[in-house]
Design a protein around this motif. Sequence first.
Motif, PDB file in Angstrom:
ATOM      1  N   ASN A   1       6.272 -78.996   7.643  1.00 52.36           N
ATOM      2  CA  ASN A   1       4.832 -79.040   7.828  1.00 52.36           C
ATOM      3  C   ASN A   1       4.580 -79.002   9.331  1.00 52.36           C
ATOM      4  OD1 ASN A   1       2.124 -79.215   7.419  1.00 52.36           O
ATOM      5  ND2 ASN A   1       2.128 -81.364   6.817  1.00 52.36           N
ATOM      6  N   ALA A   2       4.581 -77.790   9.887  1.00 54.96           N
ATOM      7  CA  ALA A   2       4.445 -77.611  11.334  1.00 54.96           C
ATOM      8  C   ALA A   2       3.450 -76.486  11.596  1.00 54.96           C
ATOM      9  CB  ALA A   2       5.801 -77.284  11.958  1.00 54.96           C
ATOM     10  N   GLY A   3       2.282 -76.835  12.108  1.00 51.89           N
ATOM     11  CA  GLY A   3       1.262 -75.814  12.318  1.00 51.89           C
ATOM     12  C   GLY A   3       0.935 -75.168  10.983  1.00 51.89           C
ATOM     13  N   LYS A   4       1.022 -73.845  10.919  1.00 54.94           N
ATOM     14  CA  LYS A   4       0.763 -73.121   9.672  1.00 54.94           C
ATOM     15  C   LYS A   4       2.025 -72.899   8.843  1.00 54.94           C
ATOM     16  CE  LYS A   4      -3.209 -70.705  11.544  1.00 54.94           C
ATOM     17  NZ  LYS A   4      -3.852 -69.407  11.754  1.00 54.94           N
ATOM     18  N   LEU A   5       3.177 -73.305   9.351  1.00 56.11           N
ATOM     19  CA  LEU A   5       4.440 -73.126   8.632  1.00 56.11           C
ATOM     20  C   LEU A   5       4.583 -74.164   7.521  1.00 56.11           C
ATOM     21  CD1 LEU A   5       6.989 -72.567  11.549  1.00 56.11           C
ATOM     22  CD2 LEU A   5       5.917 -70.840  10.104  1.00 56.11           C
ATOM     23  N   ARG A   6       5.048 -73.703   6.344  1.00 55.40           N
ATOM     24  CA  ARG A   6       5.279 -74.613   5.229  1.00 55.40           C
ATOM     25  C   ARG A   6       6.728 -74.605   4.768  1.00 55.40           C
ATOM     26  NH1 ARG A   6       2.037 -76.455   7.380  1.00 55.40           N
ATOM     27  NH2 ARG A   6      -0.123 -76.746   6.887  1.00 55.40           N
ATOM     28  N   ALA A   7       7.460 -73.518   5.050  1.00 56.12           N
ATOM     29  CA  ALA A   7       8.875 -73.457   4.672  1.00 56.12           C
ATOM     30  C   ALA A   7       9.561 -72.382   5.507  1.00 56.12           C
ATOM     31  CB  ALA A   7       9.032 -73.156   3.190  1.00 56.12           C
ATOM     32  N   ILE A   8      10.855 -72.618   5.769  1.00 60.22           N
ATOM     33  CA  ILE A   8      11.660 -71.652   6.505  1.00 60.22           C
ATOM     34  C   ILE A   8      13.017 -71.548   5.822  1.00 60.22           C
ATOM     35  CG2 ILE A   8      10.504 -71.916   8.739  1.00 60.22           C
ATOM     36  CD1 ILE A   8      12.717 -73.865   9.572  1.00 60.22           C
ATOM     37  N   GLY A   9      13.608 -70.375   5.878  1.00 62.95           N
ATOM     38  CA  GLY A   9      14.921 -70.183   5.294  1.00 62.95           C
ATOM     39  C   GLY A   9      15.671 -69.098   6.042  1.00 62.95           C
ATOM     40  N   TYR A  10      17.001 -69.117   5.922  1.00 66.03           N
ATOM     41  CA  TYR A  10      17.816 -68.170   6.663  1.00 66.03           C
ATOM     42  C   TYR A  10      19.004 -67.726   5.832  1.00 66.03           C
ATOM     43  CZ  TYR A  10      20.545 -66.198  10.520  1.00 66.03           C
ATOM     44  OH  TYR A  10      21.269 -65.358  11.336  1.00 66.03           O
ATOM     45  N   ASP A  11      19.256 -66.422   5.837  1.00 61.66           N
ATOM     46  CA  ASP A  11      20.426 -65.839   5.194  1.00 61.66           C
ATOM     47  C   ASP A  11      21.325 -65.324   6.310  1.00 61.66           C
ATOM     48  OD1 ASP A  11      22.278 -64.017   4.057  1.00 61.66           O
ATOM     49  OD2 ASP A  11      20.940 -63.687   2.350  1.00 61.66           O
ATOM     50  N   ALA A  12      22.419 -66.046   6.592  1.00 64.20           N
ATOM     51  CA  ALA A  12      23.296 -65.705   7.713  1.00 64.20           C
ATOM     52  C   ALA A  12      23.992 -64.360   7.499  1.00 64.20           C
ATOM     53  CB  ALA A  12      24.336 -66.806   7.913  1.00 64.20           C
ATOM     54  N   ARG A  13      24.366 -64.063   6.267  1.00 63.26           N
ATOM     55  CA  ARG A  13      25.075 -62.807   5.997  1.00 63.26           C
ATOM     56  C   ARG A  13      24.199 -61.597   6.316  1.00 63.26           C
ATOM     57  NH1 ARG A  13      25.476 -59.428   1.689  1.00 63.26           N
ATOM     58  NH2 ARG A  13      24.268 -60.808   0.368  1.00 63.26           N
ATOM     59  N   ASP A  14      22.929 -61.665   5.931  1.00 62.17           N
ATOM     60  CA  ASP A  14      21.995 -60.562   6.166  1.00 62.17           C
ATOM     61  C   ASP A  14      21.198 -60.711   7.461  1.00 62.17           C
ATOM     62  OD1 ASP A  14      22.743 -59.315   3.800  1.00 62.17           O
ATOM     63  OD2 ASP A  14      21.179 -60.323   2.627  1.00 62.17           O
ATOM     64  N   ARG A  15      21.392 -61.851   8.142  1.00 62.08           N
ATOM     65  CA  ARG A  15      20.641 -62.151   9.377  1.00 62.08           C
ATOM     66  C   ARG A  15      19.131 -62.050   9.140  1.00 62.08           C
ATOM     67  NH1 ARG A  15      23.222 -61.625  14.506  1.00 62.08           N
ATOM     68  NH2 ARG A  15      21.431 -60.447  15.203  1.00 62.08           N
ATOM     69  N   MET A  16      18.693 -62.622   8.018  1.00 63.29           N
ATOM     70  CA  MET A  16      17.296 -62.550   7.592  1.00 63.29           C
ATOM     71  C   MET A  16      16.664 -63.940   7.634  1.00 63.29           C
ATOM     72  SD  MET A  16      14.856 -60.576   6.247  1.00 63.29           S
ATOM     73  CE  MET A  16      15.786 -59.174   5.680  1.00 63.29           C
ATOM     74  N   LEU A  17      15.544 -64.034   8.329  1.00 64.81           N
ATOM     75  CA  LEU A  17      14.771 -65.271   8.418  1.00 64.81           C
ATOM     76  C   LEU A  17      13.502 -65.096   7.607  1.00 64.81           C
ATOM     77  CD1 LEU A  17      14.079 -68.060   9.777  1.00 64.81           C
ATOM     78  CD2 LEU A  17      12.912 -66.713  11.528  1.00 64.81           C
ATOM     79  N   ARG A  18      13.204 -66.078   6.773  1.00 67.50           N
ATOM     80  CA  ARG A  18      11.946 -66.054   6.012  1.00 67.50           C
ATOM     81  C   ARG A  18      11.107 -67.243   6.439  1.00 67.50           C
ATOM     82  NH1 ARG A  18      10.037 -63.696   1.337  1.00 67.50           N
ATOM     83  NH2 ARG A  18       8.455 -64.884   0.215  1.00 67.50           N
ATOM     84  N   VAL A  19       9.840 -66.976   6.756  1.00 61.73           N
ATOM     85  CA  VAL A  19       8.900 -68.050   7.068  1.00 61.73           C
ATOM     86  C   VAL A  19       7.749 -67.964   6.074  1.00 61.73           C
ATOM     87  CG1 VAL A  19       9.512 -68.247   9.506  1.00 61.73           C
ATOM     88  CG2 VAL A  19       7.722 -66.676   8.845  1.00 61.73           C
ATOM     89  N   GLU A  20       7.354 -69.100   5.547  1.00 64.02           N
ATOM     90  CA  GLU A  20       6.249 -69.183   4.601  1.00 64.02           C
ATOM     91  C   GLU A  20       5.133 -69.989   5.227  1.00 64.02           C
ATOM     92  OE1 GLU A  20       7.913 -70.776   0.987  1.00 64.02           O
ATOM     93  OE2 GLU A  20       9.085 -68.948   0.627  1.00 64.02           O
ATOM     94  N   PHE A  21       3.892 -69.530   4.994  1.00 67.10           N
ATOM     95  CA  PHE A  21       2.727 -70.098   5.651  1.00 67.10           C
ATOM     96  C   PHE A  21       1.828 -70.843   4.672  1.00 67.10           C
ATOM     97  CE2 PHE A  21       4.160 -66.404   8.008  1.00 67.10           C
ATOM     98  CZ  PHE A  21       4.237 -66.897   9.288  1.00 67.10           C
ATOM     99  N   ASP A  22       0.900 -71.624   5.230  1.00 68.32           N
ATOM    100  CA  ASP A  22       0.013 -72.449   4.420  1.00 68.32           C
ATOM    101  C   ASP A  22      -0.964 -71.635   3.571  1.00 68.32           C
ATOM    102  OD1 ASP A  22      -1.621 -71.587   6.495  1.00 68.32           O
ATOM    103  OD2 ASP A  22      -2.222 -73.595   7.126  1.00 68.32           O
TER     104      ASP A  22
END
Length: 92
Positions: free
Chosen positions: A7-28
């Motif tokens: 719960n930081a600013g508009k961020l509600r969740a974050i995730g990372y896939d190291a193999r694919d080097r993919m970052l996902r950010v979810e917003f409010d």
Amino acid sequence: MEMKRINAGKLRAIGYDARDRMLRVEFDDGSAIDYSGVGNEVWRKLSTSGAAWSYYRDNIEDEFTGRRDVVRKPTSRADLEDLFKPPGGDAT
């Protein structure tokens, strides 16, 4: 990809896939952005930051290519019951 609830600013969740080097950010607002080419060090700093929203805005938002998506709403029991109601009637 495992998501970390925050719960930081508009961020509600974050995730990372190291193999694919993919970052996902979810917003409010229910939107999400998948960023490609994100290194493990950026993920580590974001996920341990005391100011994740600021870190995201300063180091990720305009630095990586993002693809917009939507967050899937978890299915509730009521949603499932609505699916199986007979037309024009209540499920019994």
